[in-house]
Design a protein around this motif. Structure first.
Motif, mmCIF file in Angstrom:
data_model
loop_
_atom_site.group_PDB
_atom_site.id
_atom_site.type_symbol
_atom_site.label_atom_id
_atom_site.label_comp_id
_atom_site.label_asym_id
_atom_site.label_seq_id
_atom_site.Cartn_x
_atom_site.Cartn_y
_atom_site.Cartn_z
ATOM 1 N N ARG A 1 -30.950 13.707 -20.001
ATOM 2 C CA ARG A 1 -29.690 14.143 -19.362
ATOM 3 C C ARG A 1 -28.607 13.076 -19.492
ATOM 4 O O ARG A 1 -27.452 13.383 -19.755
ATOM 5 C CB ARG A 1 -29.937 14.444 -17.897
ATOM 6 C CG ARG A 1 -30.635 15.762 -17.658
ATOM 7 C CD ARG A 1 -30.562 16.107 -16.185
ATOM 8 N NE ARG A 1 -31.476 17.163 -15.852
ATOM 9 C CZ ARG A 1 -31.199 18.461 -15.941
ATOM 10 N NH1 ARG A 1 -30.022 18.841 -16.363
ATOM 11 N NH2 ARG A 1 -32.090 19.361 -15.603
ATOM 12 N N GLU B 1 -24.970 13.421 -21.438
ATOM 13 C CA GLU B 1 -23.692 13.268 -20.740
ATOM 14 C C GLU B 1 -22.771 12.240 -21.382
ATOM 15 O O GLU B 1 -21.599 12.166 -21.026
ATOM 16 C CB GLU B 1 -23.933 12.916 -19.268
ATOM 17 C CG GLU B 1 -24.464 14.125 -18.518
ATOM 18 C CD GLU B 1 -24.226 14.086 -17.033
ATOM 19 O OE1 GLU B 1 -23.518 13.167 -16.575
ATOM 20 O OE2 GLU B 1 -24.746 14.970 -16.345
ATOM 21 N N PRO C 1 -21.630 30.903 -15.629
ATOM 22 C CA PRO C 1 -21.852 30.240 -14.335
ATOM 23 C C PRO C 1 -22.118 28.747 -14.494
ATOM 24 O O PRO C 1 -21.678 27.932 -13.681
ATOM 25 C CB PRO C 1 -23.086 30.952 -13.768
ATOM 26 C CG PRO C 1 -23.090 32.283 -14.421
ATOM 27 C CD PRO C 1 -22.514 32.075 -15.784
ATOM 28 N N ARG C 2 -22.830 28.400 -15.554
ATOM 29 C CA ARG C 2 -23.156 26.992 -15.785
ATOM 30 C C ARG C 2 -21.888 26.180 -16.050
ATOM 31 O O ARG C 2 -21.719 25.081 -15.536
ATOM 32 C CB ARG C 2 -24.084 26.922 -16.993
ATOM 33 C CG ARG C 2 -24.911 25.708 -17.132
ATOM 34 C CD ARG C 2 -26.205 25.760 -16.292
ATOM 35 N NE ARG C 2 -26.856 24.474 -16.466
ATOM 36 C CZ ARG C 2 -26.501 23.375 -15.786
ATOM 37 N NH1 ARG C 2 -25.551 23.424 -14.884
ATOM 38 N NH2 ARG C 2 -27.088 22.239 -16.035
ATOM 39 N N SER D 1 -18.854 27.021 -15.185
ATOM 40 C CA SER D 1 -17.999 26.988 -13.995
ATOM 41 C C SER D 1 -18.540 25.974 -12.987
ATOM 42 O O SER D 1 -17.768 25.297 -12.315
ATOM 43 C CB SER D 1 -17.854 28.372 -13.364
ATOM 44 O OG SER D 1 -19.078 28.851 -12.922
ATOM 45 N N SER D 2 -19.857 25.823 -12.937
ATOM 46 C CA SER D 2 -20.408 24.824 -12.013
ATOM 47 C C SER D 2 -20.076 23.414 -12.494
ATOM 48 O O SER D 2 -19.749 22.542 -11.695
ATOM 49 C CB SER D 2 -21.908 25.028 -11.843
ATOM 50 O OG SER D 2 -22.651 23.974 -12.377
ATOM 51 N N ARG E 1 -16.764 22.759 -11.588
ATOM 52 C CA ARG E 1 -16.634 22.888 -10.124
ATOM 53 C C ARG E 1 -15.602 23.945 -9.740
ATOM 54 O O ARG E 1 -14.715 23.720 -8.909
ATOM 55 C CB ARG E 1 -16.296 21.542 -9.472
ATOM 56 C CG ARG E 1 -17.410 20.529 -9.663
ATOM 57 C CD ARG E 1 -17.292 19.357 -8.731
ATOM 58 N NE ARG E 1 -18.316 18.383 -9.016
ATOM 59 C CZ ARG E 1 -18.110 17.263 -9.716
ATOM 60 N NH1 ARG E 1 -16.923 16.978 -10.186
ATOM 61 N NH2 ARG E 1 -19.115 16.422 -9.940
ATOM 62 N N LEU E 2 -15.730 25.081 -10.396
ATOM 63 C CA LEU E 2 -14.845 26.209 -10.105
ATOM 64 C C LEU E 2 -15.695 27.457 -9.916
ATOM 65 O O LEU E 2 -16.783 27.554 -10.467
ATOM 66 C CB LEU E 2 -13.888 26.458 -11.291
ATOM 67 C CG LEU E 2 -12.878 25.368 -11.630
ATOM 68 C CD1 LEU E 2 -12.206 25.675 -12.962
ATOM 69 C CD2 LEU E 2 -11.823 25.266 -10.535
ATOM 70 N N HIS E 3 -15.158 28.427 -9.194
ATOM 71 C CA HIS E 3 -15.786 29.744 -9.169
ATOM 72 C C HIS E 3 -15.563 30.367 -10.544
ATOM 73 O O HIS E 3 -14.559 30.091 -11.209
ATOM 74 C CB HIS E 3 -15.125 30.587 -8.074
ATOM 75 C CG HIS E 3 -15.843 31.837 -7.763
ATOM 76 N ND1 HIS E 3 -15.699 32.976 -8.540
ATOM 77 C CD2 HIS E 3 -16.717 32.154 -6.780
ATOM 78 C CE1 HIS E 3 -16.463 33.931 -8.035
ATOM 79 N NE2 HIS E 3 -17.083 33.464 -6.964
ATOM 80 N N ARG F 1 -14.575 33.256 -11.415
ATOM 81 C CA ARG F 1 -13.300 33.971 -11.560
ATOM 82 C C ARG F 1 -12.137 33.006 -11.669
ATOM 83 O O ARG F 1 -11.166 33.249 -12.383
ATOM 84 C CB ARG F 1 -13.082 34.923 -10.389
ATOM 85 C CG ARG F 1 -13.360 36.370 -10.758
ATOM 86 C CD ARG F 1 -12.935 37.313 -9.699
ATOM 87 N NE ARG F 1 -13.986 37.505 -8.720
ATOM 88 C CZ ARG F 1 -13.808 38.103 -7.545
ATOM 89 N NH1 ARG F 1 -12.647 38.537 -7.183
ATOM 90 N NH2 ARG F 1 -14.819 38.238 -6.710
ATOM 91 N N THR F 2 -12.241 31.899 -10.956
ATOM 92 C CA THR F 2 -11.190 30.884 -11.041
ATOM 93 C C THR F 2 -11.171 30.274 -12.434
ATOM 94 O O THR F 2 -10.102 29.932 -12.954
ATOM 95 C CB THR F 2 -11.418 29.780 -9.997
ATOM 96 O OG1 THR F 2 -11.681 30.379 -8.739
ATOM 97 C CG2 THR F 2 -10.221 28.866 -9.880
#
Lengths: 442, 299
Positions: free
Chosen positions: B153, B157, B193-194, B196-197, B200-202, B204-205
């Motif tokens: 990991r 990064e 979803p990954r 967006s996480s 750090r957003l939803h 839809r955002t």
């Protein structure tokens, strides 16, 4: 007083927590070195869940995230909650319920960080998940959490009708929901009623909250602040100031300290000279006041103002202020600064910075009420600067900041005294009785 | 046998490299991107043993206590990982030294080993401020898969900074934010979803963010991030297309080839002959501009 780890220790602990979650497939135990610290800090916060025990593994993680939120580590709290949610999954209805709860927690982090649109989306996701659960199960934790969050979020946006709708939904199920959610509901409904001018209703909710709270509950300072706000509107300024001071003394998180201090600074700005002396005498009997008296040859009034300004200057480096907290604090500080009618260099040079910062925060986070307030404060600052200033000997204490106080305050700088509205069910006498009962008057 | 040594023991390292290259295929099969060398700096005996056991046959490990040797190794290996024991905050010299190493070699991932006897949280935070990405606890009786996962990991990064430095990508700030988030995940297929996480957003955002900033869709950005990683590995000498496909989670080399063709219009083989990373970076810049223009045209 706020005590706790320094920001480095918390940042270090957050890194350990993130790594522990990243390398685990299920919810792991907290890294041993962080357990004691988070347990101690979490004990200064109210319970975070009605159904998840604080001793359970998940409960410890929820508490750890709550501690990080309370100290302003939004990103770390987010990462932890997101990772927890992934590991909980939704294989059973119990897991679904917990998934929904953690989703509501994500909404809370976004709200505290000022990301209101995201907060709303997560709260609605939580509600949607709850709609797939048996009604009773949803109402234990996730649903009240999400509804309360939506209520508070709309208060932040100034949308009181929407906030009230969510609050009323909570009250329909008042008997079913746990105190974890019931008490904050009373407090926020009290605030909404107050904003809409219904002080009787506001006080009614407040008494409900205070009657429900145990004496040593960590949410008591929050209730005291709410009481102070109502008292101010009824023009009971000294009880309001005492309530804020008591809240500041009992506050165990930066967020509550900011609300207490910000309000106190703003309130001091509105006191007449006589009221200020009266409160200053009471303040001088407190531990803070006694410490100041011992160290400088000065008057109670100057001690009080020295304390207030010093707290404002030092609190800017404390952790955990949300954007809204910061605006509250800055607003109070600017008002007090104007009232001093000063040329206190260290403080005055911060006023323009404070106003600029408030403008940015209010615009970025769409705090509409605060946008208007900033304009009002700008006018107040301009008027203050236009006034002639008198200088008296410095109240120096060896620190770099210096306060120069004018005794000759122009009446235009004082806030207008508010004529208290008639409160049909609550007379001044019964109000004083309740205040006395709360040991705010001596 | 792995030993701590001075700079002169290069032949020992060569032996480990050969052993590890045989094992590289095993790491490919594990689908875990790993550094090409792990440099274990001033680790205690017990941690050395665990590291040795965890990485045997997978990645060569060099143990050293000498600063000069450590720096020499970091200069030599493009994709090295540094494993250190987190000191106490009071051990200022040691902490300063580690921070200097990290600043000097920002592309070497750093993993810390935390000991309850000698490490503290303040030191973790200080190292975190210069890029310490993962901290594993020695008290948990270091497990092999934990060590490997952590190293993998941390290594992944470093890719956003690495790629930026190598390509000097010039795109908007909004695009940079999302592309960097995608690059840190791009060694595996990325879901919305990954991403967006990571941002750090939803979800839809995230979509709204792309629309507001005239960016292409998130899926498109994910595709380009994966393309950059493919190009990075195409530049590695001796790395086959099949091994890249294994590493990045493509179920076959044909699917990887399709991906390359879709985004660059070229085959993997022809791309490899033309400075792949530089080529893909320029194509990406042009594609972002074109996407922004077509979004503006729609408005």
């Amino acid at each position: 007083m706020i005590t706790g780890p320094n920001s480095d220790q918390l940042a270090g602990a957050a890194l350990l927590l993130r790594t522990a979650l990243r390398t685990a497939r299920e919810v792991p135990p907290l890294p041993p070195v962080t357990v004691h610290m988070f347990r101690a800090l979490a004990s200064t916060l109210p319970p975070q869940s009605a159904t998840i025990s604080r001793r359970s593994r998940l409960g410890q993680w929820i508490d750890a995230a709550a501690v990080l939120e309370a100290y302003g580590f939004w990103d770390d709290a987010w990462d932890i909650l997101w990772a927890l949610r992934e590991r909980i999954g939704r294989p059973t209805s119990r897991a679904q319920s917990r998934w929904a709860f953690v989703t509501a927690r994500l909404g809370r982090v976004c709200r505290l960080a000022g990301r209101l649109d995201d907060a709303e989306l997560f709260y609605r996701d939580a509600m949607l998940e709850c709609s797939r659960l048996p009604e009773e199960q949803g109402w234990r934790d996730a649903k009240p959490h999400a509804l309360l969050g939506l209520c508070i979020l709309n208060v932040g946006r100034g949308n009181y009708p929407a906030a009230e709708r969510f609050g009323k939904t909570m009250m329909r199920f008042e008997k079913c929901i746990d105190d974890v959610y019931r008490i904050p509901t009373y407090l926020v409904l009290s605030m909404i009623a107050r904003k809409r001018g219904d002080r009787a209703r506001s006080l009614a909710f407040l008494w409900k909250a205070l009657d429900t709270l145990p004496p040593s509950d960590t949410r008591r300072p929050e209730a005291l602040i709410a009481l102070a706000e109502v008292a101010e509107e009824l023009d009971y300024k000294i009880p309001a100031a005492r309530a804020r001071l008591a809240a500041l003394a009992a506050a165990r998180t930066p967020r509550i300290a900011a609300a207490a201090l910000g309000g106190l600074l703003g309130l001091l700005a509105t006191l007449s000279a006589h009221e200020l002396e009266e409160f200053a005498s009471a303040f001088s009997r407190s531990a803070w006041g006694q410490a100041l008296s011992a160290s400088a040859d000065t008057t109670p009034t100057k001690n009080l103002l020295l304390f207030a300004t010093r707290r404002w200057l030092s609190s800017r480096s404390e952790l955990g202020f949300s954007p809204h907290d910061e605006i509250v604090l800055l607003s109070g500080a600017v008002r007090l600064t104007c009232t001093l009618g000063h040329n206190a260099i260290a403080v005055d040079s911060d006023v323009d910075h404070a106003l600029a910062r408030m403008t940015v925060l209010a615009n970025v986070h769409s705090f509409h009420e605060r946008q208007f307030e900033v304009e009002t404060l700008r006018r107040l600052v301009s008027e203050t600067r236009a006034q002639a200033l008198h200088v008296i000997p410095e109240v120096g204490d060896g620190h770099t900041h210096t306060i120069v106080v004018s005794d000759d305050r122009s009446s235009s700088m004082l806030a207008q005294s508010r004529v208290p509205r008639a409160v049909s069910r609550l007379t001044a006498t019964s109000f004083r009785e309740r205040i006395h009962h709360l040991r705010l008057l001596r | 046998m792995l030993t701590t040594s001075g700079i002169g023991k290069d032949s020992e390292h060569q032996r480990q490299v050969h052993a590890a290259q045989a094992g590289l295929s095993s790491s490919s099969r594990l689908r875990a991107a790993m550094p090409d060398t792990v440099i274990a700096f001033r680790l205690s005996r017990s941690v050395q043993d665990t590291l040795r056991e965890s990485l045997s046959g997978i990645v060569p490990v060099r143990f050293t206590a000498e600063v000069e040797e450590c720096q020499w190794l970091l200069e030599r290996h493009r994709s090295a990982a540094l494993v250190v024991e987190v000191p106490s905050a009071h051990a200022r010299n040691e902490l300063d030294l580690l921070m200097q190493l990290r600043r000097r070699f920002p592309f070497a991932s750093m993993t810390g080993v935390f000991s309850e006897c000698s490490s503290d949280l303040t030191a973790v935070a200080r190292l975190g401020s210069v890029g310490l990405l993962d901290v594993i606890s020695s008290e948990l009786t270091l497990k092999k898969d934990q060590v490997r996962t952590s190293l993998s990991r941390s290594h992944m990064e470093t890719f956003p900074s690495r790629i930026w430095r190598l390509t000097a990508l010039s795109i908007s700030e909004a695009a940079t934010t999302l592309l960097r988030a995608a690059l840190s995940l791009a060694h595996h297929p990325i879901s919305l979803p990954r991403l967006s996480s990571a941002a750090r957003l939803h979800e839809r955002t995230l979509r709204k963010y792309c629309t507001t900033h005239a960016l292409p869709s998130p899926q498109w950005i994910i595709g380009w991030a994966r393309m950059l990683i493919i190009a990075y590995y195409l530049e590695e000498h001796g790395r086959s297309v099949q091994s890249i496909a294994n590493l990045l989670g493509f179920s076959s080399s044909a699917l990887l080839a399709n991906h390359v063709r879709r985004y660059t219009g070229q085959t993997a083989t022809s791309l490899r002959q033309r400075k792949p990373l530089h080529t893909v970076a320029r194509l990406l810049e042009a594609a972002f501009i074109s996407a922004a223009q077509s979004q503006s045209a729609k408005i």
